[in-house]
Scaffold this motif. Structure first.
Motif, short mmCIF file in Angstrom:
data_model
loop_
_atom_site.label_atom_id
_atom_site.label_comp_id
_atom_site.label_asym_id
_atom_site.label_seq_id
_atom_site.Cartn_x
_atom_site.Cartn_y
_atom_site.Cartn_z
N TYR A 1 4.94 -5.96 6.12
CA TYR A 1 3.93 -5.01 6.56
C TYR A 1 4.51 -4.13 7.66
CZ TYR A 1 -0.61 -3.23 8.16
OH TYR A 1 -1.66 -2.42 8.51
N ALA A 2 4.32 -2.82 7.57
CA ALA A 2 4.98 -1.89 8.49
C ALA A 2 4.25 -1.74 9.82
CB ALA A 2 5.10 -0.51 7.83
N PRO B 1 -1.82 2.56 7.24
CA PRO B 1 -2.16 1.14 7.33
C PRO B 1 -1.88 0.33 6.07
CG PRO B 1 -4.14 2.49 7.16
CD PRO B 1 -3.00 3.43 7.35
N THR B 2 -1.56 0.97 4.96
CA THR B 2 -1.27 0.24 3.72
C THR B 2 0.23 0.23 3.40
OG1 THR B 2 -1.62 2.24 2.38
CG2 THR B 2 -3.53 0.83 2.76
N LEU B 3 1.06 0.59 4.37
CA LEU B 3 2.50 0.74 4.12
C LEU B 3 3.25 -0.59 4.29
CD1 LEU B 3 5.03 2.51 3.67
CD2 LEU B 3 5.04 2.94 6.14
N TYR B 4 4.09 -0.90 3.29
CA TYR B 4 5.00 -2.05 3.35
C TYR B 4 6.43 -1.54 3.14
CZ TYR B 4 1.05 -5.28 3.04
OH TYR B 4 -0.10 -5.99 3.29
N LEU B 5 7.40 -2.26 3.66
CA LEU B 5 8.81 -1.89 3.53
C LEU B 5 9.59 -3.03 2.90
CD1 LEU B 5 9.38 -0.32 7.07
CD2 LEU B 5 8.89 0.88 4.94
N TYR B 6 10.51 -2.67 1.99
CA TYR B 6 11.41 -3.64 1.38
C TYR B 6 12.78 -2.99 1.24
CZ TYR B 6 10.79 -1.08 -3.02
OH TYR B 6 10.77 -0.11 -4.00
N GLY B 7 13.82 -3.78 1.03
CA GLY B 7 15.17 -3.27 0.93
C GLY B 7 15.70 -3.33 -0.49
N ASN C 1 19.01 0.24 1.58
CA ASN C 1 18.06 1.29 1.96
C ASN C 1 16.64 0.73 2.05
OD1 ASN C 1 20.10 3.35 1.82
ND2 ASN C 1 19.91 3.26 -0.41
N ALA C 2 15.88 1.24 3.00
CA ALA C 2 14.48 0.82 3.14
C ALA C 2 13.63 1.59 2.14
CB ALA C 2 13.99 1.07 4.55
N ARG C 3 12.81 0.86 1.40
CA ARG C 3 11.92 1.46 0.41
C ARG C 3 10.48 1.20 0.80
NH1 ARG C 3 14.35 4.50 -3.94
NH2 ARG C 3 16.53 3.86 -4.01
N THR C 4 9.58 2.05 0.31
CA THR C 4 8.18 1.93 0.68
C THR C 4 7.34 1.43 -0.49
OG1 THR C 4 7.77 4.25 0.10
CG2 THR C 4 8.36 3.77 2.39
N PHE C 5 6.29 0.70 -0.14
CA PHE C 5 5.32 0.21 -1.12
C PHE C 5 3.96 0.21 -0.45
CE2 PHE C 5 2.95 -3.42 -2.99
CZ PHE C 5 2.85 -2.96 -4.28
N GLY D 1 -3.64 -6.07 3.13
CA GLY D 1 -3.65 -6.42 4.54
C GLY D 1 -2.80 -7.62 4.90
N ARG D 2 -2.06 -8.16 3.96
CA ARG D 2 -1.20 -9.32 4.25
C ARG D 2 0.00 -8.89 5.08
NH1 ARG D 2 -0.81 -12.29 -1.69
NH2 ARG D 2 -3.06 -12.64 -1.99
N LEU D 3 0.59 -9.84 5.80
CA LEU D 3 1.76 -9.55 6.61
C LEU D 3 3.00 -9.34 5.76
CD1 LEU D 3 1.29 -12.01 9.62
CD2 LEU D 3 0.86 -9.54 9.54
#
Length: 270
Positions: free
Chosen positions: A190-191, A197-203, A208-212, A217-219
């Motif tokens: 969770y960003a 407020p709905t932004l998550y980040l993964y690699g 590279n950092a990607r968005t989801f 609302g989970r961590l």
């Protein structure tokens, strides 16, 4: 020498003139003409047209490139900015053949963004549907009573939009089933962004950092992405895929029934 203030000129017939790293780039008829600043003698703006005149040896007619249909204000600003960016010609310097410095190659098309690709498909389907309904209206007017054209527009107006929606949304819905089994699953954090407020980040594999985006609302979430295109990502638990399947199945049924009635219209009688 900075060239950022030089505007981009977009003319008619898909022509384009801009300044890029010490040269002018003219896109015209699928060809890219790269004109170094050293080859330019004069840039002249005349209302909604801009003319680029190249340097030429004494007694030779200079080569000229012209773009029309541009903004008059942009044309004036472009000519003024290019002149200020041109390198000074030393006094007594040998004559230069500007045309010999110009390189021409096939223009490279920039890939469409997902939104542009989606919009292109929507337009293509809309025009195809409209032409199909218009053609069927003509057929029905000769094959049966003209009043049946109302039925053509009703069934076509329902069937084609539902069919288009299924075709457009099916690939994304299929990813909810395919990626959790055949993609790469990672944890998205969770960003904690107040703006999103709905932004998550993964690699991805390149670091590279990607968005989801997800409203749970989970961590952290487990997400699955396509190895060939890490930007294609879904929740690894497949949440929402059954709802997608039900909605697309219902839309498919409506589309099939409406289009069958549409195709059967010439054989009906009042």
């Amino acid at each position: 020498m900075p060239i950022t203030p030089i505007p981009v000129l977009r003319g008619g017939k898909r022509t384009d003139l801009r300044a890029v790293e010490g040269e002018l780039v003219l896109l015209r008829a699928g060809r890219e003409h790269r004109i170094p600043f050293e080859a330019v003698a004069l840039v002249h703006a005349e209302r909604r047209a801009v003319e680029v005149r190249l340097r030429a040896p004494d007694g030779s007619a200079p080569a000229v490139y012209r773009i029309e249909g541009v903004s008059a204000a942009a044309a004036t600003a472009f000519a003024r900015a290019v002149h200020s960016a041109l390198p000074p010609i030393p006094e007594g310097a040998a004559a230069v053949d500007g045309a010999a410095l110009v390189t021409v190659r096939a223009a490279e098309r920039e890939p469409l963004t997902p939104r542009e690709e989606f919009g292109r498909r929507v337009k293509w389907m809309a025009w195809t549907s409209l032409l199909a309904v218009a053609a069927m209206s003509v057929i029905v007017s000769f094959a049966t009573h003209p009043v049946m054209m109302v039925f053509v527009w009703l069934t076509g107006g329902v069937g084609f939009p539902f069919a288009a929606a299924v075709l457009l949304l099916l690939p994304k819905a299929a990813e909810r089933w395919r990626l959790p089994r055949h993609g790469i699953t990672v944890t998205a954090e969770y960003a904690h962004s107040a703006a999103e407020p709905t932004l998550y980040l993964y690699g991805d594999p390149e670091g590279n950092a990607r968005t989801f985006y997800d409203a749970s609302g989970r961590l952290r979430l487990e997400v699955s992405y396509d190895p060939g295109d890490p930007g294609r990502v879904v929740r690894a638990d497949g949440k929402g895929r059954w709802l997608d399947a039900i909605l697309l199945s219902s839309a498919s049924l409506i589309a099939v029934l409406a289009l069958l009635a549409f195709l059967a219209t010439p054989f009906m009688s009042v």
